[in-house]
Design an enzyme around this catalytic site. Structure first.
Site, PDB file in Angstrom:
ATOM      1  CG  ASN A 206      -0.200  -0.065   2.502  1.00  0.00           C
ATOM      2  OD1 ASN A 206       0.545   0.844   2.836  1.00  0.00           O
ATOM      3  ND2 ASN A 206      -0.362  -1.161   3.245  1.00  0.00           N
ATOM      4  CG  ASP A 276      -6.734  -5.053   6.885  1.00  0.00           C
ATOM      5  OD1 ASP A 276      -6.094  -5.011   7.950  1.00  0.00           O
ATOM      6  OD2 ASP A 276      -7.398  -4.087   6.461  1.00  0.00           O
ATOM      7  CE  LYS A 286       7.610 -13.152 -14.597  1.00  0.00           C
ATOM      8  NZ  LYS A 286       8.199 -12.873 -15.883  1.00  0.00           N
ATOM      9  CG  PHE A 321      -2.048   5.844  13.559  1.00  0.00           C
ATOM     10  CD1 PHE A 321      -1.482   5.770  14.820  1.00  0.00           C
ATOM     11  CD2 PHE A 321      -1.840   6.996  12.795  1.00  0.00           C
ATOM     12  CE1 PHE A 321      -0.715   6.814  15.320  1.00  0.00           C
ATOM     13  CE2 PHE A 321      -1.071   8.042  13.290  1.00  0.00           C
ATOM     14  CZ  PHE A 321      -0.509   7.958  14.546  1.00  0.00           C
ATOM     15  CE  LYS A 335     -10.455   0.781  12.362  1.00  0.00           C
ATOM     16  NZ  LYS A 335      -9.962   1.298  11.087  1.00  0.00           N
ATOM     17  CE  LYS A 339      -9.003  -3.119  14.996  1.00  0.00           C
ATOM     18  NZ  LYS A 339      -8.241  -3.700  13.954  1.00  0.00           N
TER      19      LYS A 339
HETATM   20  N1  CTP Z   1      -3.270  -3.193  12.446  1.00  0.00           N
HETATM   21  C1  CTP Z   1      -2.586  -4.228  13.029  1.00  0.00           C
HETATM   22  N2  CTP Z   1      -2.552  -5.454  12.444  1.00  0.00           N
HETATM   23  C2  CTP Z   1      -3.184  -5.680  11.293  1.00  0.00           C
HETATM   24  C3  CTP Z   1      -3.896  -4.635  10.692  1.00  0.00           C
HETATM   25  C4  CTP Z   1      -3.900  -3.401  11.286  1.00  0.00           C
HETATM   26  O1  CTP Z   1      -2.004  -4.023  14.072  1.00  0.00           O
HETATM   27  N3  CTP Z   1      -3.124  -6.874  10.739  1.00  0.00           N
HETATM   28  C5  CTP Z   1      -3.309  -1.900  13.120  1.00  0.00           C
HETATM   29  C6  CTP Z   1      -2.725  -0.756  12.356  1.00  0.00           C
HETATM   30  O2  CTP Z   1      -1.333  -0.590  12.651  1.00  0.00           O
HETATM   31  C7  CTP Z   1      -3.544   0.411  12.838  1.00  0.00           C
HETATM   32  C8  CTP Z   1      -4.910  -0.188  13.057  1.00  0.00           C
HETATM   33  O3  CTP Z   1      -4.671  -1.578  13.267  1.00  0.00           O
HETATM   34  O4  CTP Z   1      -3.084   0.912  14.073  1.00  0.00           O
HETATM   35  C9  CTP Z   1      -5.804  -0.053  11.888  1.00  0.00           C
HETATM   36  O5  CTP Z   1      -6.945  -0.751  12.166  1.00  0.00           O
HETATM   37  P1  CTP Z   1      -7.655  -1.707  11.115  1.00  0.00           P
HETATM   38  O6  CTP Z   1      -8.883  -2.207  11.754  1.00  0.00           O
HETATM   39  O7  CTP Z   1      -6.762  -2.675  10.517  1.00  0.00           O
HETATM   40  O8  CTP Z   1      -7.953  -0.654  10.026  1.00  0.00           O
HETATM   41  P2  CTP Z   1      -8.468  -1.003   8.639  1.00  0.00           P
HETATM   42  O9  CTP Z   1      -7.674  -2.071   8.010  1.00  0.00           O
HETATM   43  O10 CTP Z   1      -8.518   0.289   7.897  1.00  0.00           O
HETATM   44  O11 CTP Z   1      -9.859  -1.578   9.043  1.00  0.00           O
HETATM   45  P3  CTP Z   1     -11.303  -1.295   8.466  1.00  0.00           P
HETATM   46  O12 CTP Z   1     -11.330  -2.009   7.192  1.00  0.00           O
HETATM   47  O13 CTP Z   1     -12.166  -1.821   9.524  1.00  0.00           O
HETATM   48  O14 CTP Z   1     -11.390   0.201   8.363  1.00  0.00           O
END
Ligand code: CTP
Length: 387
Positions: A206, A276, A286, A321, A335, A339
């Site tokens: 990303n 995620d 490859k 974040f 969140k 969390k």
């Molecule tokens: N985070 C984490 N481990 C993951 C994914 C995210 O620790 N596997 C942490 C990030 O570092 C950040 C926060 O979770 O502090 C973001 O939350 P998250 O729920 O993952 O955000 P999004 O992916 O944007 O979720 P959503 O799709 O619900 O908005």
């Protein structure tokens, strides 16, 4: 405005000090420069004056303004930086000799004013016994010594004696002039994107630049914390002075490094944009192109923030974040609860990703604060608000 007095002696690395002055000006310090006579022969004082938009002094007696240069300068100085520092100037200051404006100013600066010395010279001069004794004396007197780097020297030899990175000098200035409100605290920060391999040459990632996390790490260190930064792939340099810097690639690597350490930290800040999802399998070779549609099977990664939220001790502060594109505060509040974090820092990802400045909301169970500015300014506001 913080006042820096820069003492410049006649090391060949003096041209790098011109860049230091330029960078200090951009950081909005008030600067005065004092040069030795020999330094003024290597680079004209006018260069320093123009680049730093500052006054440059090299005469002990000021025949025009009727003020006593060394005492006036020493009175207004918040931090004294001697760069480059030669064998001669260090030797004189260490032994209390004041025979030119620079060494006289050094004698007039109060004992408790922070002082940095940047010795740069040929390796044999650096290793010279008498010189090392003098350097030790400065250290005992409270001077902060920035060791020279090893590498190519102006004389053509290779060894210890090179002028260090100016960003290290600037970070050291900030470190020595910041209130240590995080003294005795340990701060763990995650930053950057993760890279999820598809095959040996392809990956999913990303746009996270890592800038917010790196800013938090720099500021946490400045404020006195033991600081550990665990970072995904970014183009940023390791923040100078931090205690631990761990580079990882995947969400799983990030998980392993955080889980290993989190228990030893008081404040855990997760700025990383952790993937995620990750490819269900990684092809060993490859993947070859075909004419058909292709589906990539993805599995969820472990949610590190969620797991730390479940395991954390009462006195640990956990900050997540949230990068959103709509309903920022509403999603961030969800969140925070889901969390079990103490704070969520939420922003509009579209506006701030990759930029040097940001606008965030710091959200706790019963408060919402808004901070805007450079990522370093915002990092400082966040760290000062959470303790
Ligand atoms: N985070 C984490 N481990 C993951 C994914 C995210 O620790 N596997 C942490 C990030 O570092 C950040 C926060 O979770 O502090 C973001 O939350 P998250 O729920 O993952 O955000 P999004 O992916 O944007 O979720 P959503 O799709 O619900 O908005």
């Amino acid at each position: 405005m913080m006042h820096i007095l820069l003492g410049v002696s006649s090391g060949i690395a003096i041209y790098k000090t011109v860049d230091l002055v330029s960078k200090l000006r951009k950081e909005k310090y008030e600067i005065d420069v004092v040069m030795t006579e020999n330094a003024s022969k290597l680079i004209s004082p006018s260069v320093f004056s123009a680049v730093g938009n500052c006054k440059v002094y090299n005469q002990t007696f000021d025949v025009n303004d009727g003020w006593i240069v060394h005492t006036e300068l020493s009175k207004k100085t918040d931090i004294f930086v001697l760069a480059p520092a030669t064998v001669n100037t260090i030797g004189k200051i260490a032994n209390g000799i004041a025979d030119n404006l620079l060494t006289t100013v050094a004698a007039a600066i109060p004992n408790n004013t922070p002082k940095i010395v940047v010795p740069t010279m040929n390796t044999r001069m650096y290793e010279n016994k008498r010189f090392q004794e003098n350097l030790k004396k400065l250290k005992q007197d409270g001077w902060y010594i920035i060791e020279p780097e090893v590498g190519h020297l102006a004389c053509g030899e290779i060894g210890k004696g090179r002028y260090p990175d100016n960003m290290l000098i600037i970070e050291t200035i900030k470190f020595l002039t910041s209130d240590k409100i995080l003294k005795n605290k340990k701060v763990l920060i995650t930053a950057g994107p993760t890279k999820e391999a598809i095959d040996p040459i392809r990956f999913i990632s990303n746009n996270s630049s890592g800038k917010m996390g790196y800013s938090l790490a720099r500021v946490a260190k400045r404020l006195g914390a033991y600081t550990c930064l665990i970072s995904g792939p970014t183009y940023l340099d390791k923040p100078a002075l931090i205690d631990e810097f761990i580079k990882i690639e995947s969400a799983n690597d990030m998980y392993n490094e955080v889980i290993k350490r989190y228990n030893n930290f008081d404040i855990i800040i997760m700025t990383a944009a952790v993937a995620d999802y990750t490819p269900a399998t990684v092809s060993e070779q490859k993947i070859k192109k075909t004419n058909k549609n292709m589906n990539l099977s993805l599995t969820p990664t472990k949610d590190i923030l969620l797991e730390i939220g479940q395991k954390k001790r009462k006195n640990q502060i956990l900050i997540g974040f949230a990068a959103e594109t709509e309903d920022i505060i509403k999603y961030a509040k969800e969140k925070l609860l889901n969390k079990n974090a103490d704070f969520i820092v939420a922003n509009n990802a579209r506006d701030v990703m990759g930029k040097d400045s940001t606008k965030v909301y710091l959200i706790s169970k019963n408060s919402v604060s808004e901070f805007e500015g450079s990522k370093e300014e915002v990092a400082e506001k966040i760290l000062k608000s959470i303790i």
